[in-house]
Design a protein around this motif. Structure first.
Motif, PDB file in Angstrom:
ATOM      1  N   PHE A   1       0.242 -18.769  19.702  1.00 47.22           N
ATOM      2  CA  PHE A   1       1.187 -18.229  20.682  1.00 47.22           C
ATOM      3  C   PHE A   1       0.513 -17.190  21.564  1.00 47.22           C
ATOM      4  CE2 PHE A   1       1.225 -15.507  16.992  1.00 47.22           C
ATOM      5  CZ  PHE A   1       1.248 -14.219  17.506  1.00 47.22           C
ATOM      6  N   GLU A   2       1.181 -16.882  22.668  1.00 42.34           N
ATOM      7  CA  GLU A   2       0.834 -15.726  23.490  1.00 42.34           C
ATOM      8  C   GLU A   2       2.070 -14.841  23.586  1.00 42.34           C
ATOM      9  OE1 GLU A   2      -1.021 -14.392  27.812  1.00 42.34           O
ATOM     10  OE2 GLU A   2      -0.082 -16.364  27.606  1.00 42.34           O
TER      11      GLU A   2
ATOM     12  N   GLU B   1      -2.819  -5.349  13.466  1.00 38.92           N
ATOM     13  CA  GLU B   1      -2.025  -4.448  14.298  1.00 38.92           C
ATOM     14  C   GLU B   1      -2.740  -4.118  15.601  1.00 38.92           C
ATOM     15  OE1 GLU B   1      -0.542   0.211  14.477  1.00 38.92           O
ATOM     16  OE2 GLU B   1      -1.032  -0.667  12.518  1.00 38.92           O
ATOM     17  N   ALA B   2      -2.036  -4.317  16.708  1.00 39.83           N
ATOM     18  CA  ALA B   2      -2.485  -3.807  18.002  1.00 39.83           C
ATOM     19  C   ALA B   2      -1.893  -2.412  18.151  1.00 39.83           C
ATOM     20  CB  ALA B   2      -2.022  -4.717  19.138  1.00 39.83           C
ATOM     21  N   GLN B   3      -2.767  -1.423  18.209  1.00 42.21           N
ATOM     22  CA  GLN B   3      -2.313  -0.030  18.254  1.00 42.21           C
ATOM     23  C   GLN B   3      -1.594   0.281  19.566  1.00 42.21           C
ATOM     24  OE1 GLN B   3      -1.710   2.587  16.494  1.00 42.21           O
ATOM     25  NE2 GLN B   3      -3.367   4.084  16.599  1.00 42.21           N
ATOM     26  N   ILE B   4      -0.515   1.039  19.467  1.00 40.06           N
ATOM     27  CA  ILE B   4       0.209   1.583  20.620  1.00 40.06           C
ATOM     28  C   ILE B   4       0.157   3.097  20.475  1.00 40.06           C
ATOM     29  CG2 ILE B   4       2.443   1.743  21.782  1.00 40.06           C
ATOM     30  CD1 ILE B   4       1.152  -1.030  22.021  1.00 40.06           C
ATOM     31  N   LEU B   5      -0.403   3.821  21.482  1.00 44.21           N
ATOM     32  CA  LEU B   5      -0.704   5.231  21.269  1.00 44.21           C
ATOM     33  C   LEU B   5      -0.791   5.999  22.582  1.00 44.21           C
ATOM     34  CD1 LEU B   5      -1.573   6.860  18.609  1.00 44.21           C
ATOM     35  CD2 LEU B   5      -3.875   6.785  19.570  1.00 44.21           C
TER      36      LEU B   5
ATOM     37  N   ASN C   1       2.825   0.315  30.443  1.00 40.30           N
ATOM     38  CA  ASN C   1       1.636  -0.519  30.294  1.00 40.30           C
ATOM     39  C   ASN C   1       2.070  -1.972  30.119  1.00 40.30           C
ATOM     40  OD1 ASN C   1      -0.857   1.480  29.602  1.00 40.30           O
ATOM     41  ND2 ASN C   1       1.056   2.298  28.763  1.00 40.30           N
ATOM     42  N   THR C   2       1.262  -2.891  30.597  1.00 41.81           N
ATOM     43  CA  THR C   2       1.490  -4.318  30.402  1.00 41.81           C
ATOM     44  C   THR C   2       0.427  -4.851  29.458  1.00 41.81           C
ATOM     45  OG1 THR C   2       2.407  -4.552  32.626  1.00 41.81           O
ATOM     46  CG2 THR C   2       1.656  -6.561  31.532  1.00 41.81           C
ATOM     47  N   SER C   3       0.858  -5.536  28.403  1.00 46.10           N
ATOM     48  CA  SER C   3      -0.092  -6.021  27.398  1.00 46.10           C
ATOM     49  C   SER C   3       0.253  -7.433  26.962  1.00 46.10           C
ATOM     50  CB  SER C   3      -0.098  -5.108  26.167  1.00 46.10           C
ATOM     51  OG  SER C   3      -0.599  -3.824  26.470  1.00 46.10           O
ATOM     52  N   SER C   4      -0.719  -8.083  26.339  1.00 43.99           N
ATOM     53  CA  SER C   4      -0.481  -9.389  25.730  1.00 43.99           C
ATOM     54  C   SER C   4      -1.380  -9.538  24.511  1.00 43.99           C
ATOM     55  CB  SER C   4      -0.728 -10.532  26.719  1.00 43.99           C
ATOM     56  OG  SER C   4      -2.095 -10.626  27.060  1.00 43.99           O
ATOM     57  N   ILE C   5      -0.939 -10.408  23.611  1.00 43.06           N
ATOM     58  CA  ILE C   5      -1.720 -10.773  22.426  1.00 43.06           C
ATOM     59  C   ILE C   5      -1.678 -12.282  22.315  1.00 43.06           C
ATOM     60  CG2 ILE C   5      -1.901 -10.621  19.916  1.00 43.06           C
ATOM     61  CD1 ILE C   5      -0.314  -7.933  20.178  1.00 43.06           C
TER      62      ILE C   5
ATOM     63  N   ASN D   1      -4.947  -8.048  25.446  1.00 41.45           N
ATOM     64  CA  ASN D   1      -5.102  -7.717  26.860  1.00 41.45           C
ATOM     65  C   ASN D   1      -4.281  -6.466  27.159  1.00 41.45           C
ATOM     66  OD1 ASN D   1      -4.159  -7.850  29.838  1.00 41.45           O
ATOM     67  ND2 ASN D   1      -5.779  -9.377  29.794  1.00 41.45           N
ATOM     68  N   GLN D   2      -4.847  -5.561  27.957  1.00 35.22           N
ATOM     69  CA  GLN D   2      -4.150  -4.344  28.340  1.00 35.22           C
ATOM     70  C   GLN D   2      -4.332  -4.091  29.829  1.00 35.22           C
ATOM     71  OE1 GLN D   2      -3.551  -0.370  26.026  1.00 35.22           O
ATOM     72  NE2 GLN D   2      -5.603  -0.227  26.923  1.00 35.22           N
TER      73      GLN D   2
END
Length: 278
Positions: A109-110, A152-156, A195-199, A209-210
């Motif tokens: 998935f994305e 985990e994709a960190q959010i900080l 912020n715009t991100s994707s995994i 992606n950030q």
């Protein structure tokens, strides 16, 4: 709900021994993966590009607490966003808190989303997560934290939260693979800005992606993945159950939940969409 009870098999033991150079492995407690009913994705809007909106901006349809059947009260909807209302006291401080998951397991998935944090805030996006219970020394089943089964994709807030200065080479800054791979370039925006991100997860390849740049790439279920785990807080020696689960994250079918982390701080998410890549 079915409970799938697991233990370390001879094959897993051999893999674990090989991963740590033949050293005696730490004991993995008996554990089980909870198998709860999943939501039907056909009930969610899909755009012309195949992206499914898993948050409609108005309700928590499809969402529930990790290990729960309801949404914890600290999670609210505000101006078309999912918001965690922090206490400033650290991770999951009250019964009204806890991590939030979308109740469907994804494989290839994305995930796309927008996020912002308050000053000094910490959160994370978890994926391929399982709901896991393990037996404590007294023989009682207890719910384990979501992050022992899920990358985990960190959010900080990189500028004001001390986690940004911990770890190695910035591997705890925003959109890093937490405690393993730093996000580079590190291009997150200051607290209070979106912020715009994707995994993307596809057959073991994972890309974070950030803000328009690919900042992390790695490959699950490989010797390199095992080596990264061994060099992290989730090593076999330090945390044998986490090592066992993360070394085969996604379980037998290599699929799992998407989760939003309660780390006790204010954080907002919106425009959360998933495209199935199978």
């Amino acid at each position: 709900m079915k409970n799938v009870i697991l233990s370390v098999t001879c094959a897993a033991l051999a893999l674990s021994l090989a991963a740590c150079g033949g050293k005696k492995e730490s004991k993995v407690p008996e554990y089980r993966v909870l198998d709860k009913e999943q939501v039907n994705l056909d009930e969610f809007a899909k755009d012309e590009n195949g992206y499914i909106s898993i948050f409609d901006g108005e309700t928590f349809k499809g969402w529930r607490g990790y290990g729960k059947d309801v949404v914890p009260g600290k999670w609210t909807i505000e101006d078309g966003c999912i918001k965690f209302n922090g206490t400033g006291g650290g991770e999951a401080q009250t019964a009204d808190g806890g991590d939030l998951i979308f109740a469907h397991k994804f494989k290839n998935f994305e995930l796309t989303f927008e996020w912002k944090v308050d000053k000094g805030s910490n959160s994370g996006i978890l994926y391929l997560a399982q709901e896991v219970e393990a037996k404590d020394p007294e023989g009682n089943w207890r719910l384990e934290p979501i992050y022992i089964s899920a990358p985990e994709a960190q959010i900080l807030d990189n500028e004001n939260h001390p986690d940004a200065k911990l770890g190695v080479d910035g591997n705890r800054k925003s959109m890093s693979l937490y405690d393993m791979i730093p996000a580079k370039p590190q291009n997150s925006k200051p607290y209070g800005e979106w912020n715009t991100s994707s995994i993307m997860v596809y057959k073991g390849t994972v890309i974070h992606n950030q803000n328009g740049a690919n900042v992390v790439e790695y490959h699950l279920w490989t010797p390199q993945w095992t080596d990264m785990l061994q060099a992290s807080k989730f090593s076999q020696e330090k945390w044998p159950l986490a090592f066992e689960l993360l070394n085969n994250c996604g379980g037998e079918n290599h699929e799992g939940y998407i989760g939003l982390q309660d780390h006790g701080d204010n954080v907002w998410y919106r425009n959360i969409k998933v495209k199935i890549l199978d």
